[in-house]
Design a protein around this motif. Structure first.
Motif, PDB file in Angstrom:
ATOM      1  N   ARG A 138       0.870  -1.173   0.000  1.00  0.00           N
ATOM      2  CA  ARG A 138       0.000   0.000   0.000  1.00  0.00           C
ATOM      3  C   ARG A 138       0.910   1.228   0.000  1.00  0.00           C
ATOM      4  O   ARG A 138       1.455   1.621   1.040  1.00  0.00           O
ATOM      5  N   CYS A 185      -4.633  -2.799   6.284  1.00  0.00           N
ATOM      6  CA  CYS A 185      -5.028  -1.470   5.808  1.00  0.00           C
ATOM      7  C   CYS A 185      -6.462  -1.190   6.261  1.00  0.00           C
ATOM      8  O   CYS A 185      -7.306  -2.091   6.270  1.00  0.00           O
ATOM      9  N   ALA A 186      -6.740   0.075   6.597  1.00  0.00           N
ATOM     10  CA  ALA A 186      -8.098   0.476   6.999  1.00  0.00           C
ATOM     11  C   ALA A 186      -9.114   0.153   5.907  1.00  0.00           C
ATOM     12  O   ALA A 186     -10.288  -0.032   6.180  1.00  0.00           O
ATOM     13  N   ALA A 297      -1.870   2.386   8.309  1.00  0.00           N
ATOM     14  CA  ALA A 297      -1.477   3.756   7.961  1.00  0.00           C
ATOM     15  C   ALA A 297      -0.477   4.379   8.936  1.00  0.00           C
ATOM     16  O   ALA A 297       0.249   5.302   8.568  1.00  0.00           O
ATOM     17  N   TYR A 322      -8.602   8.268   6.810  1.00  0.00           N
ATOM     18  CA  TYR A 322      -8.507   7.195   7.813  1.00  0.00           C
ATOM     19  C   TYR A 322      -9.267   7.523   9.097  1.00  0.00           C
ATOM     20  O   TYR A 322      -8.748   7.422  10.196  1.00  0.00           O
TER      21      TYR A 322
END
Ligand code: HEM
Ligand code: MTE
Ligand code: MO
Length: 467
Positions: A138, A185-186, A297, A322
């Motif tokens: 990412r 990842c969110a 993140a 986020y």
């Protein structure tokens, strides 16, 4: 046999399904393996992952192919050779992403520039420690080129003193520690949310999550060396900045609470190793932050600078992204100052095998998947249903033993169960329970949010039962 016809990689790439014939390359040679698909001891779905491209990256994952009898077998399917020009490295184009590293062809690419990609579920669910080449990637920006000899981490201490640490300093002045931690990842599983109503963001499937054994030094040791002492009452934040920058020179950044950074239980690492090897460029070479139990993140890669502040990181990704919102909030009404930054993630689970739309045997079915929760809350149970959630069975879990409150790694799970006689389709569902007895919501609609983050409802996979 031979001389053989010559092909380009592009021509080989057009042969990806049984209808077009399935071609692969190995070295300079081209093979038509269509007739071998159903004979493959590793299964048809795995061998098809290499269709239209090179075998080497896949065989590097499965050393079982490193045997003479496998080569002999392959030779029977030879149909051609690659053009000699195809063997030269492709010329670098004049674009900011031209210096990005090579990637594994099994990854599903959600965006090429910047590079964002996830492994297919069938491969993700096979390894407790994700092989780094399959680990989801990412990136918000081009991957920076960092010279390890010139690398220097800046740590701003109290009273204006700045510590400059080379890679050597980090590796020799501080004890080395290892932590097995899952990163998510969110936006993992966002595609399920966007099926309810469109959302803004990369269309991640279930693969924006992976696990590694990270090696490096405790962040708290480095902060102590810079002159900070533990102050449990303080409202401060530790801010991180990456060496990746956009065209305006703005770097990627994020922050975590100061007490977490200093806590002996939180295991926050500055990592220079991943699964016992040097951190790969895509994952932050030469140094990244690993904040176990905390959203991907905040795990800043290509770490350049650390400072402590009464404010959270000023980064766009800390302040204006986020964060979670009510399903009723839209892009006209959203106010990012009203919601806290996502830090610990909620409990989630997903089915990695069988893939959606597969055909399973009518006798019994084996279902595999992962389960994980944030904040060091271990997963205590995974329930699996074959009938859309009417009846449930408990899956068998495997994973590393980690202390309560420090269960940073996921559990892989598996269930083998008879297929109820007379069924033609299964709606397979999984749901996990964490150490705080948090559970997943049954549907995604009520947790929908405009940015498509925190998508962690029950996971469904629908399959057909063979006649
Ligand atoms: C096992 C051939 C492609 C995954 C095997 C074996 C052979 C074979 C002969 C058994 C080896 C032994 O036990 O001595 C081939 C050929 C391929 C190919 C000829 C291509 C033309 C792939 C690909 C993948 C894969 C692309 C993965 C993405 C596996 C796995 C096993 C296996 C996981 C182990 C199965 C088990 O032990 O249960 N393959 N393979 N293979 N293969 Fe492949
Ligand atoms: N760090 C920097 N410097 N730049 C980035 O783009 N992406 C973040 C985080 N750290 C990012 C970063 C996000 S959103 C996630 S989910 C993780 O890195 C992904 O880590 P991975 O690529 O190693 O899987
Ligand atoms: Mo992310």
């Amino acid at each position: 046999p031979g001389p053989f016809p010559l092909y380009t990689r592009e021509e080989v790439g057009r042969h990806r399904s049984p209808e077009q014939r399935v071609w692969v390359t190995h070295g300079r040679e081209v093979f038509d393996i269509t007739d071998f698909l159903d004979l493959h001891p590793g299964g048809r779905s795995k061998i098809l992952l290499a269709a239209g491209g090179a075998l080497e990256p896949f065989w590097a994952l499965y050393a079982v192919h490193n045997q003479a009898h496998v080569r002999d077998l392959l030779r029977e399917y030879k149909v051609g050779e690659l053009h000699p020009e195809e063997l030269a490295a492709p010329a670098a184009a004049d674009d900011p992403y031209a210096g990005d590293p090579p990637r594994h062809p099994a990854l599903h690419v959600n965006s090429l520039k910047p590079f964002n990609a996830e492994p297919p579920g069938e491969l993700l669910g096979e390894h407790f420690l994700t092989p780094p080449e399959l680990f989801f990637k990412r990136n918000h920006l081009p991957v920076p080129h960092v010279d390890p000899d010139a690398y220097c981490l800046k740590v701003e201490g109290p009273g204006g003193r700045t510590l400059s640490l080379s890679l050597q300093d980090l590796q020799h002045r501080f004890p080395k520690h290892e932590v097995t931690a899952t990163l998510q990842c969110a936006g993992n599983r966002r595609s399920e949310m966007s099926r309810v109503r469109p959302v803004k963001g990369l269309d991640w499937g279930i693969g924006a999550i992976s696990t590694a054994r990270w090696g490096g030094v405790w962040l708290r040791d480095v902060l102590a060396d810079a002159g900070f002492a533990e102050e449990p009452e303080s409202q401060r934040h530790v801010c991180f900045e990456g060496l990746d920058q956009d065209l305006t020179g703005t770097a990627y950044g994020a922050s975590i609470p100061f007490y977490q950074a200093m806590s002996a239980r939180a295991d926050v690492l500055l990592a220079y190793e991943m699964n016992g090897a040097v951190l790969p460029r895509d994952h932050g070479f030469p140094l990244r932050v690993v904040v176990p139990g905390t959203v991907g993140a905040r795990n800043v890669k290509w770490l350049g600078r650390i400072w402590v502040s009464t404010e959270e990181s000023p980064s766009h990704w800390q302040r204006n992204d986020y964060k979670g919102f009510s399903p009723g909030v839209d892009w006209d009404t959203v106010d990012y100052t009203t919601a806290p930054a996502i830090q610990e993630l909620p409990v989630t689970s997903a089915i990695t095998d069988p893939p959606p739309g597969a055909t399973v045997a009518s006798s019994e079915v084996t279902v595999k998947g992962y389960a994980w929760s944030g904040g060091g809350r271990g997963v205590v149970r995974v329930d699996v249903s074959l009938d859309g959630g009417h009846t449930w069975q408990v899956a068998e879990m495997q994973g590393e033993q980690q202390p309560p409150g420090q269960a940073w790694a996921w559990k892989l799970w598996q269930l083998t169960a008879p297929v109820p006689p007379g069924t033609t389709e299964l709606d397979i569902v999984c749901k996990a329970v964490d150490a705080s007895y948090n559970v997943q919501p049954d549907t995604v609609g009520p947790i929908w949010n405009l940015r498509g983050v925190l998508s962690h409802a029950w996971h469904h996979v629908r399959v057909t039962v063979a006649e």
